[in-house]
Design a protein around this motif. Structure first.
Motif, PDB file in Angstrom:
ATOM      1  N   ASP A  60       0.858  -1.183   0.000  1.00 37.34           N
ATOM      2  CA  ASP A  60       0.000   0.000   0.000  1.00 37.34           C
ATOM      3  C   ASP A  60       0.896   1.234   0.000  1.00 37.34           C
ATOM      4  OD1 ASP A  60      -0.068   1.054   3.109  1.00 37.34           O
ATOM      5  OD2 ASP A  60       0.114  -1.142   2.987  1.00 37.34           O
ATOM      6  N   ILE A  61       0.447   2.272  -0.674  1.00 34.60           N
ATOM      7  CA  ILE A  61       1.289   3.441  -0.945  1.00 34.60           C
ATOM      8  C   ILE A  61       1.748   4.159   0.331  1.00 34.60           C
ATOM      9  CG2 ILE A  61       1.451   5.644  -2.185  1.00 34.60           C
ATOM     10  CD1 ILE A  61       1.410   2.889  -3.872  1.00 34.60           C
ATOM     11  N   PRO A  62       0.907   4.378   1.346  1.00 29.12           N
ATOM     12  CA  PRO A  62       1.433   5.002   2.571  1.00 29.12           C
ATOM     13  C   PRO A  62       2.570   4.187   3.200  1.00 29.12           C
ATOM     14  CG  PRO A  62      -0.957   5.098   2.559  1.00 29.12           C
ATOM     15  CD  PRO A  62      -0.561   4.222   1.403  1.00 29.12           C
ATOM     16  N   PHE A  63       2.444   2.864   3.175  1.00 24.91           N
ATOM     17  CA  PHE A  63       3.518   2.017   3.703  1.00 24.91           C
ATOM     18  C   PHE A  63       4.788   2.176   2.873  1.00 24.91           C
ATOM     19  CE2 PHE A  63       5.972  -1.915   3.534  1.00 24.91           C
ATOM     20  CZ  PHE A  63       6.318  -2.042   4.871  1.00 24.91           C
ATOM     21  N   LEU A  64       4.652   2.186   1.545  1.00 29.45           N
ATOM     22  CA  LEU A  64       5.828   2.329   0.682  1.00 29.45           C
ATOM     23  C   LEU A  64       6.510   3.678   0.886  1.00 29.45           C
ATOM     24  CD1 LEU A  64       4.567   0.705  -2.646  1.00 29.45           C
ATOM     25  CD2 LEU A  64       6.006  -0.317  -0.854  1.00 29.45           C
ATOM     26  N   ASP A  65       5.734   4.747   1.033  1.00 34.02           N
ATOM     27  CA  ASP A  65       6.319   6.066   1.303  1.00 34.02           C
ATOM     28  C   ASP A  65       7.109   6.044   2.610  1.00 34.02           C
ATOM     29  OD1 ASP A  65       5.510   7.544  -0.954  1.00 34.02           O
ATOM     30  OD2 ASP A  65       3.575   8.050  -0.044  1.00 34.02           O
ATOM     31  N   GLN A  66       6.506   5.471   3.644  1.00 34.28           N
ATOM     32  CA  GLN A  66       7.172   5.385   4.950  1.00 34.28           C
ATOM     33  C   GLN A  66       8.426   4.529   4.859  1.00 34.28           C
ATOM     34  OE1 GLN A  66       7.082   2.252   6.934  1.00 34.28           O
ATOM     35  NE2 GLN A  66       8.479   3.239   8.342  1.00 34.28           N
ATOM     36  N   HIS A  92       2.060  -8.982  -7.452  1.00 36.20           N
ATOM     37  CA  HIS A  92       2.650  -7.699  -7.061  1.00 36.20           C
ATOM     38  C   HIS A  92       3.029  -6.878  -8.298  1.00 36.20           C
ATOM     39  CE1 HIS A  92       4.149 -10.239  -3.468  1.00 36.20           C
ATOM     40  NE2 HIS A  92       2.949  -9.754  -3.203  1.00 36.20           N
ATOM     41  N   LEU A  93       3.515  -7.560  -9.324  1.00 31.56           N
ATOM     42  CA  LEU A  93       3.924  -6.857 -10.541  1.00 31.56           C
ATOM     43  C   LEU A  93       2.746  -6.271 -11.299  1.00 31.56           C
ATOM     44  CD1 LEU A  93       6.649  -9.344 -11.843  1.00 31.56           C
ATOM     45  CD2 LEU A  93       6.975  -7.250 -10.494  1.00 31.56           C
ATOM     46  N   LEU A  94       1.554  -6.771 -11.025  1.00 33.40           N
ATOM     47  CA  LEU A  94       0.353  -6.309 -11.717  1.00 33.40           C
ATOM     48  C   LEU A  94      -0.334  -5.142 -11.001  1.00 33.40           C
ATOM     49  CD1 LEU A  94      -1.090  -9.807 -12.697  1.00 33.40           C
ATOM     50  CD2 LEU A  94       0.206  -8.215 -14.133  1.00 33.40           C
ATOM     51  N   MET A  95       0.247  -4.629  -9.928  1.00 30.78           N
ATOM     52  CA  MET A  95      -0.343  -3.539  -9.150  1.00 30.78           C
ATOM     53  C   MET A  95       0.015  -2.193  -9.790  1.00 30.78           C
ATOM     54  SD  MET A  95       0.526  -4.785  -5.306  1.00 30.78           S
ATOM     55  CE  MET A  95      -0.520  -5.952  -4.468  1.00 30.78           C
ATOM     56  N   ASP A  96      -0.914  -1.630 -10.551  1.00 31.40           N
ATOM     57  CA  ASP A  96      -0.656  -0.375 -11.254  1.00 31.40           C
ATOM     58  C   ASP A  96      -0.277   0.769 -10.320  1.00 31.40           C
ATOM     59  OD1 ASP A  96      -1.155  -1.574 -13.716  1.00 31.40           O
ATOM     60  OD2 ASP A  96      -3.255  -0.939 -13.757  1.00 31.40           O
ATOM     61  N   ASP A  97      -0.891   0.812  -9.121  1.00 31.09           N
ATOM     62  CA  ASP A  97      -0.594   1.910  -8.212  1.00 31.09           C
ATOM     63  C   ASP A  97       0.867   1.879  -7.739  1.00 31.09           C
ATOM     64  OD1 ASP A  97      -1.299  -0.429  -6.814  1.00 31.09           O
ATOM     65  OD2 ASP A  97      -1.998   0.680  -5.064  1.00 31.09           O
ATOM     66  N   HIS A 134       7.214  -5.721 -19.809  1.00 33.32           N
ATOM     67  CA  HIS A 134       5.976  -4.948 -19.683  1.00 33.32           C
ATOM     68  C   HIS A 134       5.994  -3.805 -18.665  1.00 33.32           C
ATOM     69  CE1 HIS A 134       3.995  -7.887 -22.227  1.00 33.32           C
ATOM     70  NE2 HIS A 134       4.512  -8.840 -21.479  1.00 33.32           N
ATOM     71  N   LEU A 135       7.011  -3.715 -17.831  1.00 31.36           N
ATOM     72  CA  LEU A 135       6.978  -2.719 -16.759  1.00 31.36           C
ATOM     73  C   LEU A 135       7.997  -1.609 -16.977  1.00 31.36           C
ATOM     74  CD1 LEU A 135       6.531  -5.083 -13.682  1.00 31.36           C
ATOM     75  CD2 LEU A 135       4.791  -3.710 -14.846  1.00 31.36           C
ATOM     76  N   PRO A 136       7.721  -0.435 -16.382  1.00 32.70           N
ATOM     77  CA  PRO A 136       8.639   0.701 -16.535  1.00 32.70           C
ATOM     78  C   PRO A 136       9.822   0.598 -15.571  1.00 32.70           C
ATOM     79  CG  PRO A 136       6.772   1.353 -15.202  1.00 32.70           C
ATOM     80  CD  PRO A 136       6.515  -0.066 -15.639  1.00 32.70           C
ATOM     81  N   ILE A 137      10.582  -0.494 -15.685  1.00 29.09           N
ATOM     82  CA  ILE A 137      11.735  -0.689 -14.809  1.00 29.09           C
ATOM     83  C   ILE A 137      13.013  -0.387 -15.575  1.00 29.09           C
ATOM     84  CG2 ILE A 137      10.555  -2.388 -13.375  1.00 29.09           C
ATOM     85  CD1 ILE A 137      12.318  -4.534 -14.832  1.00 29.09           C
ATOM     86  N   ASP A 138      14.068  -0.140 -14.802  1.00 25.06           N
ATOM     87  CA  ASP A 138      15.371   0.123 -15.389  1.00 25.06           C
ATOM     88  C   ASP A 138      16.265  -1.107 -15.372  1.00 25.06           C
ATOM     89  OD1 ASP A 138      15.017   3.047 -15.805  1.00 25.06           O
ATOM     90  OD2 ASP A 138      14.715   2.974 -13.635  1.00 25.06           O
ATOM     91  N   GLY A 139      15.971  -2.057 -14.488  1.00 27.40           N
ATOM     92  CA  GLY A 139      16.825  -3.234 -14.416  1.00 27.40           C
ATOM     93  C   GLY A 139      16.270  -4.306 -13.511  1.00 27.40           C
ATOM     94  N   VAL A 140      16.965  -5.445 -13.541  1.00 26.27           N
ATOM     95  CA  VAL A 140      16.613  -6.618 -12.745  1.00 26.27           C
ATOM     96  C   VAL A 140      17.874  -7.113 -12.047  1.00 26.27           C
ATOM     97  CG1 VAL A 140      15.925  -9.058 -12.885  1.00 26.27           C
ATOM     98  CG2 VAL A 140      14.708  -7.335 -14.223  1.00 26.27           C
ATOM     99  N   GLN A 141      17.729  -7.486 -10.796  1.00 25.77           N
ATOM    100  CA  GLN A 141      18.803  -8.151 -10.072  1.00 25.77           C
ATOM    101  C   GLN A 141      18.433  -9.618  -9.945  1.00 25.77           C
ATOM    102  OE1 GLN A 141      21.027  -8.196  -5.781  1.00 25.77           O
ATOM    103  NE2 GLN A 141      19.936  -6.347  -6.310  1.00 25.77           N
ATOM    104  N   MET A 142      19.394 -10.501 -10.245  1.00 21.69           N
ATOM    105  CA  MET A 142      19.112 -11.934 -10.201  1.00 21.69           C
ATOM    106  C   MET A 142      20.350 -12.695  -9.756  1.00 21.69           C
ATOM    107  SD  MET A 142      19.348 -13.039 -14.149  1.00 21.69           S
ATOM    108  CE  MET A 142      20.957 -13.184 -14.903  1.00 21.69           C
TER     109      MET A 142
END
Length: 177
Positions: A60-66, A92-97, A134-142
């Motif tokens: 949830d966005i308030p949690f992520l901000d904190q 989780h990857l499908l959560m647009d917010d 499909h996502l606006p990411i810059d990279g992946v760690q694996m």
């Protein structure tokens, strides 16, 4: 010559970030690149369930901000260079917010780039391919090493097709293999 340092808020319940801040105080911050991770609600985990057990995810966005502000305080910096969803599942990857939030924190300057960090034993091939395609990411760690070549080979091929960056973690053997 090491300049990339990876940590996560869940490593030692914030201690990994605090230790990193002490290692590079003041003006030394500009000499390093910090990778950090988010998405686990480690603070609400039952202490009896700690250790290597996975904490519950929370997006949830308030949690992520904190969580971001707390990480910045522990790291003693005003920005994270590479901020990653920690071991996300497909839902989780499908959560647009979450992705709208990621764009907002990048625009604010608190985060320079966004990605996903994928770990073993969770089912991470599908997540990695989806994230890069499909996502606006810059990279992946694996994880990728002589003992764990797959699904890394497929993710490397996808990164080459999509132009995404990869950070490769080499996991040391625990002697339990």
């Amino acid at each position: 010559g090491v300049t990339f340092f990876d940590t996560a808020e869940t490593y030692g319940n914030g201690r990994g970030e605090t230790v990193l801040a002490h290692a590079f105080p003041g003006g030394e911050r500009d000499r390093i690149v910090i990778g950090a991770k988010f998405g686990y609600d480690w603070a609400s985990r039952d202490p009896n369930q700690a250790g290597h057990r996975e904490a519950p995810h929370r997006f949830d966005i308030p949690f992520l901000d904190q969580a971001l502000d707390a990480s910045l305080r522990r790291l003693g910096t005003d920005h994270v260079d590479f901020y990653q969803l920690h071991n996300p599942r497909m839902d989780h990857l499908l959560m647009d917010d979450v992705w709208a939030w990621a764009e907002r924190i990048k625009a604010s300057g608190k985060v320079r780039s966004i990605g996903v960090a994928l770990g073993p034993a969770i089912g991470w091939l599908e997540e990695g391919l989806y994230a890069m395609e499909h996502l606006p990411i810059d990279g992946v760690q694996m994880i990728y090493n002589a003992l764990e070549l797959d699904p890394g080979r497929e993710l490397i091929a996808c990164a080459e097709r999509t132009g995404k960056s990869l950070v490769v973690r080499v996991r040391r053997s625990s002697g339990r293999r």
